[in-house]
Design an enzyme around this catalytic site. Structure first.
Site, PDB file in Angstrom:
ATOM      1  N   GLY A 166       1.663   4.733 -10.112  1.00  0.00           N
ATOM      2  CA  GLY A 166       1.878   3.962  -8.889  1.00  0.00           C
ATOM      3  C   GLY A 166       1.151   4.603  -7.734  1.00  0.00           C
ATOM      4  O   GLY A 166       0.893   5.815  -7.740  1.00  0.00           O
TER       5      GLY A 166
ATOM      6  N   GLN B 281      -0.866   6.457   1.040  1.00  0.00           N
ATOM      7  CA  GLN B 281      -1.366   7.637   0.323  1.00  0.00           C
ATOM      8  C   GLN B 281      -2.888   7.751   0.389  1.00  0.00           C
ATOM      9  O   GLN B 281      -3.441   8.814   0.110  1.00  0.00           O
ATOM     10  CB  GLN B 281      -0.924   7.605  -1.144  1.00  0.00           C
ATOM     11  CG  GLN B 281       0.585   7.801  -1.309  1.00  0.00           C
ATOM     12  CD  GLN B 281       0.980   7.809  -2.774  1.00  0.00           C
ATOM     13  OE1 GLN B 281       1.204   6.756  -3.364  1.00  0.00           O
ATOM     14  NE2 GLN B 281       1.049   8.981  -3.368  1.00  0.00           N
TER      15      GLN B 281
ATOM     16  N   LEU C 160       1.511  11.507  -6.553  1.00  0.00           N
ATOM     17  CA  LEU C 160       0.103  11.905  -6.462  1.00  0.00           C
ATOM     18  C   LEU C 160      -0.180  12.642  -5.145  1.00  0.00           C
ATOM     19  O   LEU C 160      -1.171  13.370  -5.057  1.00  0.00           O
ATOM     20  CB  LEU C 160      -0.814  10.683  -6.593  1.00  0.00           C
ATOM     21  CG  LEU C 160      -0.795  10.003  -7.975  1.00  0.00           C
ATOM     22  CD1 LEU C 160      -1.678   8.763  -7.983  1.00  0.00           C
ATOM     23  CD2 LEU C 160      -1.238  10.968  -9.074  1.00  0.00           C
TER      24      LEU C 160
ATOM     25  N   GLU D 125       7.459   3.712  -4.769  1.00  0.00           N
ATOM     26  CA  GLU D 125       6.280   3.229  -4.021  1.00  0.00           C
ATOM     27  C   GLU D 125       6.696   2.505  -2.741  1.00  0.00           C
ATOM     28  O   GLU D 125       6.060   2.681  -1.697  1.00  0.00           O
ATOM     29  CB  GLU D 125       5.412   2.323  -4.894  1.00  0.00           C
ATOM     30  CG  GLU D 125       4.853   2.986  -6.150  1.00  0.00           C
ATOM     31  CD  GLU D 125       4.183   4.323  -5.907  1.00  0.00           C
ATOM     32  OE1 GLU D 125       3.623   4.533  -4.818  1.00  0.00           O
ATOM     33  OE2 GLU D 125       4.254   5.190  -6.803  1.00  0.00           O
TER      34      GLU D 125
ATOM     35  N   HIS E  67       7.385   4.818   0.061  1.00  0.00           N
ATOM     36  CA  HIS E  67       6.183   5.309   0.760  1.00  0.00           C
ATOM     37  C   HIS E  67       5.868   4.434   1.977  1.00  0.00           C
ATOM     38  O   HIS E  67       5.376   4.930   2.992  1.00  0.00           O
ATOM     39  CB  HIS E  67       4.964   5.270  -0.174  1.00  0.00           C
ATOM     40  CG  HIS E  67       4.777   6.497  -1.017  1.00  0.00           C
ATOM     41  ND1 HIS E  67       4.563   7.748  -0.472  1.00  0.00           N
ATOM     42  CD2 HIS E  67       4.745   6.676  -2.363  1.00  0.00           C
ATOM     43  CE1 HIS E  67       4.415   8.635  -1.456  1.00  0.00           C
ATOM     44  NE2 HIS E  67       4.533   8.011  -2.613  1.00  0.00           N
TER      45      HIS E  67
HETATM   46 ZN   LIG Z   1       4.463   8.909  -4.483  1.00  0.00          ZN
END
Ligand SMILES: [Zn+2]
Length: 172
Positions: free
Chosen positions: A45, A50, A95, A137, A140
Site C-alpha cells: 500500500g 508518502q 514504506l 493507508e 496516512h
Molecule cells: Zn504506511
C-alpha cells in the site's frame, strides 16, 4: 515514473490531506506512479503524502499468493463507512518507516467507499490483511502513522532510528 518515498519524520507525513475534486488525467498518472513505486519498493500500500503529494489518494494490492493475479486498487477520497467490533492484530510496517514493525490492533472488517479512476463511486467490504492495509493507508491521509498507535517510548525509539537512517542517507 517511480517517485521518491518520504521517510519519517517529515512534516508532510503529519498533514491532513485535501479531498480530490475531479479525477483528471494528471491524477490518474499520479496513481500510476504510486502503483509503480509501491510494487518496486515492494509494498502492499502507498498513500499520496508518502511521495509528498497532499491529496486524498491511496493505492494498494494485498495479493500475496505466489502466481495469483495482481489486484491493484486506486482509491480517491477513500473513507471507512462501517467497522466491525471484532478486531485483528497484524504486525504492520510502512514504506516511510523502513524495516520497523510492530503489532497494531484495528477493526477486523471495514466497509470502505471511494472514487475510482473513472470517477465512479465504489464500495467494498474488506477483511483480514486488506482491511488492515486500507485502514493504515487512509490513516496516512489524516497525518497518522502506525507508530502513533504504539506506546510513546517505542514510538520515540523508532523515530530516533529513522532520524539516524536519514542522517546516514544524507551523507552518501
Ligand atoms: Zn504506511
Amino acid at each position: 515514473m517511480k517517485r521518491a518515498i518520504l521517510i519519517h519524520p517529515d512534516p508532510r507525513l503529519k498533514k491532513v490531506c485535501a479531498p480530490v475534486a475531479d479525477i483528471s488525467d494528471e491524477l490518474r498518472a499520479l496513481a500510476d506512479d504510486m502503483l509503480e513505486t509501491m510494487y518496486d519498493a515492494p509494498g502492499i500500500g502507498l498513500a499520496a503524502p508518502q511521495i509528498g503529494v497532499l491529496d486524498r489518494l491511496i493505492v494498494l494490492d494485498c495479493v500475496k499468493e505466489e502466481g495469483a493475479a495482481a489486484r491493484p486498487l486506486v482509491m480517491f477520497n477513500p473513507r471507512v463507512v462501517a467497522a466491525s467490533d471484532e478486531t485483528n492484530v497484524y504486525e504492520e510496517g510502512c514504506l516511510s518507516i523502513p524495516e520497523q514493525y510492530a503489532e497494531v490492533t484495528r477493526p477486523k472488517v471495514v466497509d470502505v467507499e471511494w472514487i475510482d479512476r473513472d470517477g465512479k463511486l465504489q464500495s467494498e467490504t474488506f477483511d483480514g490483511l486488506w482491511a488492515t492495509c486500507v485502514q493504515h493507508e487512509i490513516d496516512h491521509l489524516d497525518g497518522k502513522l502506525f507508530i502513533d498507535y504504539l506506546k510513546p517510548l517505542k514510538r520515540q525509539m523508532i523515530t530516533r532510528k529513522m532520524q539516524k537512517l536519514k542522517r546516514e542517507r544524507a551523507r552518501v
